[in-house]
Every structure is written in structure tokens, then in C-alpha cells.
Design an enzyme around this catalytic site. Structure first.
Site, mmCIF file in Angstrom:
data_model
loop_
_atom_site.group_PDB
_atom_site.id
_atom_site.type_symbol
_atom_site.label_atom_id
_atom_site.label_comp_id
_atom_site.label_asym_id
_atom_site.label_seq_id
_atom_site.Cartn_x
_atom_site.Cartn_y
_atom_site.Cartn_z
ATOM 1 N N GLU A 82 0.838 -1.192 0.000
ATOM 2 C CA GLU A 82 0.000 0.000 0.000
ATOM 3 C C GLU A 82 0.878 1.250 0.000
ATOM 4 O O GLU A 82 1.925 1.291 0.665
ATOM 5 C CB GLU A 82 -0.888 -0.016 1.245
ATOM 6 C CG GLU A 82 -1.840 1.157 1.356
ATOM 7 C CD GLU A 82 -2.609 1.161 2.663
ATOM 8 O OE1 GLU A 82 -3.716 1.714 2.692
ATOM 9 O OE2 GLU A 82 -2.091 0.608 3.672
ATOM 10 N N LYS A 182 -10.364 0.501 -0.907
ATOM 11 C CA LYS A 182 -10.214 0.230 0.526
ATOM 12 C C LYS A 182 -11.451 0.695 1.295
ATOM 13 O O LYS A 182 -11.871 1.852 1.181
ATOM 14 C CB LYS A 182 -8.962 0.924 1.058
ATOM 15 C CG LYS A 182 -8.637 0.635 2.516
ATOM 16 C CD LYS A 182 -7.351 1.325 2.927
ATOM 17 C CE LYS A 182 -6.991 1.072 4.375
ATOM 18 N NZ LYS A 182 -5.752 1.797 4.773
ATOM 19 N N CYS A 214 -4.607 -3.282 4.333
ATOM 20 C CA CYS A 214 -4.144 -2.733 5.611
ATOM 21 C C CYS A 214 -5.169 -2.846 6.736
ATOM 22 O O CYS A 214 -5.448 -3.925 7.240
ATOM 23 C CB CYS A 214 -3.687 -1.296 5.406
ATOM 24 S SG CYS A 214 -2.547 -0.701 6.681
#
Length: 488
Positions: A82, A182, A214
Site C-alpha cells: 500500500e 479500501k 491494511c
């Protein structure tokens, strides 16, 4: 073997693999790259598109070098982290020149490397696509993307566009086969949260892969439903994770996640030691190839083979002989201190061989242990049952055996990376959620798997004997997804 025999074997193999009949693939070769990203020193300044492309090309040059290196090692799929292309700390306005346009799924199929003039502002996608096709491997990367939105859309931002933290996947011919926005942003003010949860997955000859990013790892959506509803058994995980021991170092949660869900996980983290960022790995349910380095500022390529069917990966056993006897009375020796910003209730481990337990809320944690060596290191058993509210809001139930930062009880819960006390132990608790992640971290931030773990008599337990390295943390980390909304 005769020449005729060789020809017969070649013909059989050709028919098998081309016709896809009885041609079973048991393993595939994967790579993740922990990237020491080149960062923008002036990320809040407004820039031109040409400046942004020139800056991002520095990181893409490194990506290309790693793809070439991975190709030489027979890699079939590679994952980059990321924020690895554009870096961190942009405002909504300043990141705009760094964003590629991402076409909606109804405009696919599209191979950016072969059809470069179809959409404007897709230079980064084009270069990633060409890397994938040239190397003949699947390529997973994270970048910022943009899409215009209808001003009549009540969720359309005032500037008339959506900006997303985006994972993209290119197949081995360079075609864009999947993308994911995301869902659970971590104080990322430059990006928008998608209005609907995406379940991004795609099929390959070596399995079905799903995408998440994440902070998503701590939440039910989308990753749990990728596994439960969409039968994903191979997870692709770009991340920019700041480590926080004793419970949430990067490889610690990555390893625990693969163990809990019995999946393969390809996790690529950014590498920046000044920000506490390191820790990438390739994990099957029971095997780990990982990198954790807080001493140097260099990227690192990890290559490993993974089973196409993770269920065939023999793992920690469920021990029917395990004894979950209640430990001795708590007495008056418990104390409270903060760990990971949460108010834990602890009981110290005073002897080299004993049984203890400690309770908080509806959760009681039990521990039997035996130290193998004599040391003056202080350990404590801690319990937390409640809502975590710092740097994110989510409900937890945790039983954790931790090495304290010093000889005083107030140091229990502090970040520790080294330990000399080896021991055998059994840890269990009567949890109210089924989503329990077993974690064992030993000295030097190294990972261990429990010998046995699972459920018995409505308790979740794990058992480990004969640790050869000093214990830093042994935890049953419970995410009480069902309680998140209720407690907010």
C-alpha cells in the site's frame, strides 16, 4: 528412455495441460516485495501531472527491477505494498495529480499495456500492466485512483470526483482483472470511503484470490465475507502498517489471520523504520516466509511456494487430551494498566510453575505454565473485554500473556522485542465470539505456531511446549465483530 518414449511423455503432458484434463497443480510460486518507498518531501504542495508522474516513476523503476528478479525465480504472482507508488501524507487536493483514472467494470475488458490511448490519465496502470505482461505473472499493486461523480449524487464530494485508495490486479498477459477500493480507511483524508462494500476476487489456474488492504484486516467487511461467502482461500494484502507490540505487529496479525481462517496470505508492507513500518510475509495455514527488519532501510523480496489447496497444509492439531481445569483463585494480586490504549486487568506470574486466572467483564482467562530457565523477567496474564476507541473503534476480547517492559507492574503492556524466558504454557478463555486469532511472538519479533489450538468445552485454547526462544507475547486475540455497533 527411447526417443519414442520421450515423444509419448511430451504429448501426454501437452494434451493434459492444454486441454486442462487431469493436470493437477499442487503448488504455485508467490512473491511479495517489502518496498522502501521513495517519499515525496513536499506531499502537501500542489503539483502538475508531469511532476507527479516523474516522481512516481522512481518507485515504479524499483518495482520493475523486482518483477524481473521475481520472474527469474519462477514467480507466478507478485504483491506490492500500500502507498508504495505515491507515498504518504497528502491532502485531498495535493494527491489529485498522482491519481490514475480507473474505468468502471462495465468498460472492461481492458489491457492498458496494449490499449494505451483508450483512457486518459492511466500512465501508472499502463506501466504496471506492461510489467505483468512482460514477466508473464499476475501483478498486484496499490495506487490512488479517481472517478468523476454526478453532482446530483448526494454522496458526490464538492470537487465532483471520488478518490479511492485502490488495489489493482493484472493477469499474466497484462489485462486488468480486478480492483478494490479500501473500505476501512485509517485517517486517510485524501481518499473517500466507497459507498458499498466491494468483494473483489478473481480466479486463476492455481486458485481464487481476494483483495483487501491494511486496516481492513481488523474488520468483518470485506475480508471475512470474502472467505465465508465467496470461497476465497488466497488473500492478497497490500499494507502500510506501523507496528505496535505486544499485540499488533504486522507479521503477528498476518500469521494469526492465516491460521484462524486456514487460508494462504500474501502480505506486502512498506519498509520505513523511522515510521515503525516493516513486516511482510507469505503465509499458509502452517508455514511462514516473512521479513521483519528494523535495522536497515532496504527493500526485500520474499519468494515462496504455497499450496493450491490450503486445507492440505497440515496445521496445529486440536488436542482432545487438553485439560482446561480452572486455575487457582485470583486473590488480591491483580492490577490495572494500559496496553494498546486499553485498560487491561493483569495478574503477575510470580513463580516458575503455576496456574493463574484473571477476569474482566464477561471474559475469564486461564493460564498454566512452566518456565524452562530462571530469569528475573516479569510476565503477566492480562484480560480485556470491551470497546477499543483509540486509532479506530472496534470490540475486543483478549487473553494475553506478555513480558513486561521492566521489573515493575506498571511496565506490563509496554512494547518489548527481546526476551530470554523460555517456557511451556496452555492459555484459554471462555470467549463470546468465535473469531479468535492465536498469536505467539518470541524474542527478536519472531513467530511461532501453537502445537495445539481450538475449542473445547466452550473455551478457546492454545498450547505450546518447549519454546526455544524467549517469549514476548502469547495471545488469543478476539474480534467481537457482532458487538461493534452495539457498543458504539
Amino acid at each position: 528412455m527411447t526417443e519414442m518414449g520421450i515423444k509419448v511423455v511430451i504429448q501426454v503432458l501437452y494434451c493434459c495441460c492444454v486441454a486442462q484434463v487431469a493436470c493437477t497443480i499442487h503448488y504455485y510460486t508467490a512473491a511479495v516485495y517489502e518496498h522502501h518507498a521513495i517519499l515525496n518531501d513536499n506531499s502537501t504542495a500542489l503539483a502538475s501531472r508531469s511532476f507527479a508522474l516523474k516522481f512516481m516513476s522512481k518507485n515504479l523503476d524499483i518495482y520493475e527491477q523486482q518483477v524481473i528478479a521475481a520472474s527469474k525465480r519462477g514467480v507466478e504472482i507478485i504483491v506490492f505494498p500500500e502507498d508504495g507508488i505515491h507515498g504518504f501524507n497528502y491532502s485531498r487536493a495535493s494527491i489529485y495529480p498522482y491519481l490514475d483514472y480507473l474505468p468502471s467494470p462495465d468498460l472492461l475488458p481492458w489491457n492498458p499495456c496494449l490499449d494505451q490511448d483508450r483512457f486518459q490519465d492511466t500512465e501508472i496502470l499502463q506501466r504496471l500492466s506492461c510489467m505483468a505482461s512482460t514477466s508473464a505473472m499476475f501483478l498486484v499493486a496499490n495506487l490512488g485512483t479517481k472517478r468523476p461523480c454526478d453532482p446530483l449524487d448526494p454522496q458526490c464530494p464538492p470537487d465532483g470526483r471520488y478518490q479511492f485508495n485502490t488495489d489493482v490486479v493484472f493477469d499474466d498477459k497484462g489485462a486488468l482483472v480486478a480492483s478494490y477500493f479500501k473500505q476501512n480507511l485509517y485517517f486517510e483524508y485524501a481518499f473517500d470511503t466507497p459507498s458499498e462494500v466491494q468483494y473483489a476476487f478473481f480466479d486463476t489456474r492455481f486458485g481464487r484470490f481476494g483483495l483487501f488492504t491494511c486496516f481492513d484486516i481488523l474488520f468483518y467487511e470485506p475480508v471475512v465475507n470474502l472467505i465465508k461467502k465467496h470461497q476465497v482461500r488466497h488473500l492478497l494484502y497490500p499494507t502500510a502498517w506501523m507496528n505496535q507490540l505486544p499485540l499488533l505487529s504486522s507479521i503477528q496479525i498476518q500469521r494469526a489471520f492465516a491460521t484462524r481462517f486456514q487460508v494462504n496470505m500474501l502480505a506486502a508492507n512498506i519498509h520505513h523504520t523511522t515510521l515503525g513500518m516493516t513486516g511482510s510475509g507469505i503465509f499458509s495455514p502452517t508455514n511462514s516466509s516473512y521479513h521483519y527488519d528494523m535495522n536497515t532501510d532496504q527493500g526485500h523480496l520474499i519468494v515462496a511456494k504455497l499450496p493450491v489447496d490450503p486445507s492440505e497444509d497440515t496445521g496445529p492439531r486440536h488436542d482432545e487430551k487438553v485439560s482446561l481445569e480452572q486455575a487457582d483463585s485470583l486473590g488480591g494480586s491483580h492490577f490495572h494498566t494500559s496496553m494498546m490504549y486499553d485498560n487491561f486487568t493483569f495478574i503477575p506470574l510470580k513463580d516458575n510453575d503455576e496456574k493463574v486466572h484473571v477476569c474482566a467483564g464477561a471474559l475469564c482467562c486461564y493460564l498454566t505454565y512452566r518456565k524452562h530457565n530462571v530469569s528475573n523477567e516479569l510476565y503477566a496474564l492480562g484480560v480485556f473485554d470491551g470497546l477499543h476507541t483509540v486509532h479506530g473503534t472496534y470490540s475486543l476480547q483478549i487473553c494475553a500473556l506478555v513480558k513486561c517492559g521492566g521489573p515493575d507492574m506498571v511496565t506490563c503492556g509496554q512494547e518489548v522485542t527481546e526476551a530470554s524466558s523460555t517456557m511451556s504454557f496452555q492459555l484459554w478463555g471462555r470467549f463470546s465470539t468465535n473469531y479468535i486469532f492465536p498469536m505467539i511472538v518470541t524474542s527478536g519479533v519472531t513467530l511461532q505456531l501453537p502445537d495445539h489450538w481450538g475449542w473445547k468445552d466452550q473455551n478457546c485454547y492454545m498450547k505450546k511446549t518447549d519454546l526455544e526462544l524467549g517469549l514476548v507475547t502469547a495471545a488469543l486475540y478476539g474480534r467481537f465483530y457482532e458487538r461493534d455497533i452495539i457498543l458504539r
